[in-house]
Design an enzyme around this catalytic site. Structure first.
Site, mmCIF file in Angstrom:
data_model
loop_
_atom_site.group_PDB
_atom_site.id
_atom_site.type_symbol
_atom_site.label_atom_id
_atom_site.label_comp_id
_atom_site.label_asym_id
_atom_site.label_seq_id
_atom_site.Cartn_x
_atom_site.Cartn_y
_atom_site.Cartn_z
ATOM 1 N N TYR A 67 0.836 -1.212 0.000
ATOM 2 C CA TYR A 67 0.000 0.000 0.000
ATOM 3 C C TYR A 67 0.864 1.251 0.000
ATOM 4 O O TYR A 67 0.475 2.285 -0.554
ATOM 5 C CB TYR A 67 -0.987 -0.013 1.185
ATOM 6 C CG TYR A 67 -2.080 -1.019 0.950
ATOM 7 C CD1 TYR A 67 -2.031 -2.294 1.513
ATOM 8 C CD2 TYR A 67 -3.136 -0.729 0.080
ATOM 9 C CE1 TYR A 67 -3.010 -3.240 1.237
ATOM 10 C CE2 TYR A 67 -4.120 -1.669 -0.197
ATOM 11 C CZ TYR A 67 -4.041 -2.929 0.372
ATOM 12 O OH TYR A 67 -5.011 -3.870 0.079
ATOM 13 N N ASP A 105 -8.041 5.647 -4.609
ATOM 14 C CA ASP A 105 -7.233 6.816 -4.978
ATOM 15 C C ASP A 105 -8.028 8.089 -4.640
ATOM 16 O O ASP A 105 -9.199 8.015 -4.283
ATOM 17 C CB ASP A 105 -6.868 6.762 -6.480
ATOM 18 C CG ASP A 105 -8.092 6.797 -7.401
ATOM 19 O OD1 ASP A 105 -8.237 5.879 -8.227
ATOM 20 O OD2 ASP A 105 -8.916 7.732 -7.278
ATOM 21 N N HIS A 120 -14.571 1.390 -0.246
ATOM 22 C CA HIS A 120 -13.470 0.462 0.033
ATOM 23 C C HIS A 120 -12.308 1.151 0.739
ATOM 24 O O HIS A 120 -11.205 0.605 0.799
ATOM 25 C CB HIS A 120 -12.975 -0.176 -1.274
ATOM 26 C CG HIS A 120 -13.959 -1.145 -1.846
ATOM 27 N ND1 HIS A 120 -13.853 -1.630 -3.131
ATOM 28 C CD2 HIS A 120 -15.072 -1.717 -1.336
ATOM 29 C CE1 HIS A 120 -14.851 -2.465 -3.367
ATOM 30 N NE2 HIS A 120 -15.614 -2.523 -2.295
ATOM 31 N N CYS A 128 -6.027 3.230 13.340
ATOM 32 C CA CYS A 128 -5.377 2.621 14.515
ATOM 33 C C CYS A 128 -5.979 1.250 14.804
ATOM 34 O O CYS A 128 -7.205 1.096 14.866
ATOM 35 C CB CYS A 128 -5.562 3.523 15.737
ATOM 36 S SG CYS A 128 -4.910 2.787 17.246
ATOM 37 N N CYS A 131 -7.623 1.793 18.661
ATOM 38 C CA CYS A 131 -8.808 2.622 18.944
ATOM 39 C C CYS A 131 -9.611 2.955 17.694
ATOM 40 O O CYS A 131 -10.596 3.691 17.778
ATOM 41 C CB CYS A 131 -8.359 3.911 19.649
ATOM 42 S SG CYS A 131 -7.520 5.053 18.539
ATOM 43 N N THR A 188 -16.133 -0.607 -13.876
ATOM 44 C CA THR A 188 -16.024 -1.686 -12.899
ATOM 45 C C THR A 188 -16.443 -2.995 -13.563
ATOM 46 O O THR A 188 -17.331 -3.033 -14.396
ATOM 47 C CB THR A 188 -16.873 -1.401 -11.633
ATOM 48 O OG1 THR A 188 -16.679 -2.454 -10.687
ATOM 49 C CG2 THR A 188 -18.349 -1.266 -11.948
ATOM 50 N N LEU A 215 -15.157 0.090 -20.604
ATOM 51 C CA LEU A 215 -14.386 -0.129 -21.829
ATOM 52 C C LEU A 215 -15.049 -1.200 -22.681
ATOM 53 O O LEU A 215 -15.155 -1.100 -23.889
ATOM 54 C CB LEU A 215 -12.952 -0.540 -21.461
ATOM 55 C CG LEU A 215 -11.981 -0.651 -22.637
ATOM 56 C CD1 LEU A 215 -11.807 0.718 -23.302
ATOM 57 C CD2 LEU A 215 -10.628 -1.183 -22.182
ATOM 58 N N GLU A 216 -15.553 -2.223 -21.974
ATOM 59 C CA GLU A 216 -16.267 -3.306 -22.673
ATOM 60 C C GLU A 216 -17.355 -3.817 -21.733
ATOM 61 O O GLU A 216 -17.312 -3.552 -20.529
ATOM 62 C CB GLU A 216 -15.293 -4.434 -23.018
ATOM 63 C CG GLU A 216 -14.615 -5.010 -21.815
ATOM 64 C CD GLU A 216 -13.217 -5.553 -22.104
ATOM 65 O OE1 GLU A 216 -12.697 -5.369 -23.224
ATOM 66 O OE2 GLU A 216 -12.652 -6.150 -21.176
HETATM 67 N N1 APR Z 1 -12.174 3.100 -19.382
HETATM 68 C C1 APR Z 1 -13.277 2.505 -18.871
HETATM 69 N N2 APR Z 1 -13.276 1.265 -18.334
HETATM 70 C C2 APR Z 1 -12.091 0.609 -18.307
HETATM 71 C C3 APR Z 1 -10.892 1.164 -18.826
HETATM 72 C C4 APR Z 1 -10.972 2.470 -19.378
HETATM 73 N N3 APR Z 1 -9.892 3.083 -19.892
HETATM 74 N N4 APR Z 1 -9.896 0.250 -18.660
HETATM 75 C C5 APR Z 1 -10.445 -0.821 -18.062
HETATM 76 N N5 APR Z 1 -11.760 -0.631 -17.858
HETATM 77 C C6 APR Z 1 -12.743 -1.525 -17.230
HETATM 78 C C7 APR Z 1 -12.453 -2.994 -17.440
HETATM 79 O O1 APR Z 1 -13.064 -3.430 -18.667
HETATM 80 C C8 APR Z 1 -13.125 -3.632 -16.227
HETATM 81 O O2 APR Z 1 -14.499 -3.911 -16.493
HETATM 82 O O3 APR Z 1 -12.671 -1.327 -15.831
HETATM 83 C C9 APR Z 1 -13.045 -2.539 -15.158
HETATM 84 C C10 APR Z 1 -12.009 -2.830 -14.077
HETATM 85 O O4 APR Z 1 -12.433 -3.965 -13.371
HETATM 86 P P1 APR Z 1 -11.558 -4.438 -12.109
HETATM 87 O O5 APR Z 1 -10.127 -4.464 -12.481
HETATM 88 O O6 APR Z 1 -12.203 -5.677 -11.567
HETATM 89 O O7 APR Z 1 -11.722 -3.243 -11.048
HETATM 90 P P2 APR Z 1 -12.962 -3.005 -10.091
HETATM 91 O O8 APR Z 1 -14.239 -3.437 -10.748
HETATM 92 O O9 APR Z 1 -12.882 -1.590 -9.622
HETATM 93 O O10 APR Z 1 -12.650 -3.974 -8.837
HETATM 94 C C11 APR Z 1 -13.568 -3.936 -7.758
HETATM 95 O O11 APR Z 1 -12.106 -5.348 -6.465
HETATM 96 O O12 APR Z 1 -9.921 -5.791 -5.892
HETATM 97 C C12 APR Z 1 -11.087 -5.255 -5.447
HETATM 98 O O13 APR Z 1 -11.370 -3.593 -3.853
HETATM 99 C C13 APR Z 1 -10.896 -3.811 -5.138
HETATM 100 O O14 APR Z 1 -12.311 -1.933 -5.595
HETATM 101 C C14 APR Z 1 -11.766 -3.110 -6.170
HETATM 102 C C15 APR Z 1 -12.829 -4.136 -6.467
HETATM 103 ZN ZN ZN Z 2 -5.264 4.557 18.643
#
Ligand code: APR
Ligand code: ZN
Length: 247
Positions: A67, A105, A120, A128, A131, A188, A215-216
């Site tokens: 991290y 982020d 998240h 901490c 506490c 996502t 993206l897809e």
């Molecule tokens: N623009 C839009 N979408 C995009 C781009 C882009 N340039 N690049 C990638 N993606 C899409 C991918 O197609 C995918 O569907 O973003 C998604 C990313 O998926 P993950 O990598 O699984 O990320 P996320 O869905 O945020 O993960 C959820 O999993 O690991 C844990 O806590 C962590 O918050 C995270 C959670």
């Molecule tokens: Zn403390």
């Protein structure tokens, strides 16, 4: 799953609130890796070792280092047009906009989003172990980093939700999902719960329009009333412009 009839964007009136769920894809074009793409974080690192309480208990230094590296990236990356478009939408949309991000982020804040929930957690905060006090922490966390709030001078952990832990502010999130007129999911994969279930909950209620911007098509693409696909920095501003054009 018995979904109520589809709504369309035409059913959305400016007095209705909008909820936007974001994931790693919205920050990809800012230079931060996603998790499950071919070059994703969990393709290079073990999720069990780095993002579970058990992993932290086994080897805290390994987890802190992981991290610390991700935290150290933040000053060099910047919000992209997708983050900026969501801040623009919040400033102009009468019904209000809540961004619920799975990302840890600080790019939404830096783009100007104010109504924001980090379900998240956040890389820029530490908690901490004794506490539970949460403090801002911009640089590296070490075992020697101690809590300033409690006399047990507890050790500090990343203020990040690990797998198996409860996400933050879920009551507030469920409340916002229950009353929104539009639910937008950005960047996502729709694979991690509870966020992956938000669209199905809304479709059962049948009152809100649901849009996937990715993206897809994600795993849950078929659950959305509509989807628009391409890089977030293009697709999100275009969608926001369309929404604002309706005001
Ligand atoms: N623009 C839009 N979408 C995009 C781009 C882009 N340039 N690049 C990638 N993606 C899409 C991918 O197609 C995918 O569907 O973003 C998604 C990313 O998926 P993950 O990598 O699984 O990320 P996320 O869905 O945020 O993960 C959820 O999993 O690991 C844990 O806590 C962590 O918050 C995270 C959670
Ligand atoms: Zn403390």
């Amino acid at each position: 799953t018995s979904f109520l009839p589809d709504t369309s964007l035409d059913d959305l009136t400016p007095d209705l609130p909008i909820v936007v769920l974001t994931g790693a894809g919205i920050s990809k074009e800012s230079g931060l890796d996603t998790f499950r793409d071919p070059d994703g974080v969990w393709r290079r690192h073990s999720l069990e070792d780095l993002a579970t309480p058990e992993g932290f208990a086994r080897n805290p230094a390994l987890v802190q280092d992981f991290y610390n590296r991700r935290r150290a990236q933040l000053p060099a990356v910047h919000p992209n047009p997708a983050h900026q478009a969501l801040a623009r939408l919040e400033a102009a949309w009468p019904g209000g906009v809540l961004v619920v991000t799975q990302n840890v982020d600080d790019l939404h804040e830096r783009a100007g989003s104010r109504k924001l929930i980090h379900m998240h957690g956040e890389l820029t905060k530490a908690r901490c172990l004794s506490c539970e006090t949460v403090v801002g922490h911009a640089d590296a966390l070490h075992d020697a980093t101690v809590c300033g709030a409690c006399d047990s001078r507890g050790r500090m952990r990343p203020h990040i939700v690990w797998f198996g832990e409860m996400p933050f502010e879920m009551e507030r999130i469920w409340g916002a999902l229950a009353e929104c007129g539009l639910f937008v999911s950005v960047g996502t994969s729709g694979t991690v719960y509870p966020a992956a279930g938000f669209v199905a909950d809304i479709r059962h209620r049948g009152m809100a329009h649901t849009v996937e911007l990715n993206l897809e098509p994600s795993d849950g693409a078929s659950l959305f009333a509509e989807g628009r696909y391409g890089p977030a920095s293009l697709v999100v501003p275009a969608f926001v412009d369309e929404l604002l054009g309706r005001l």
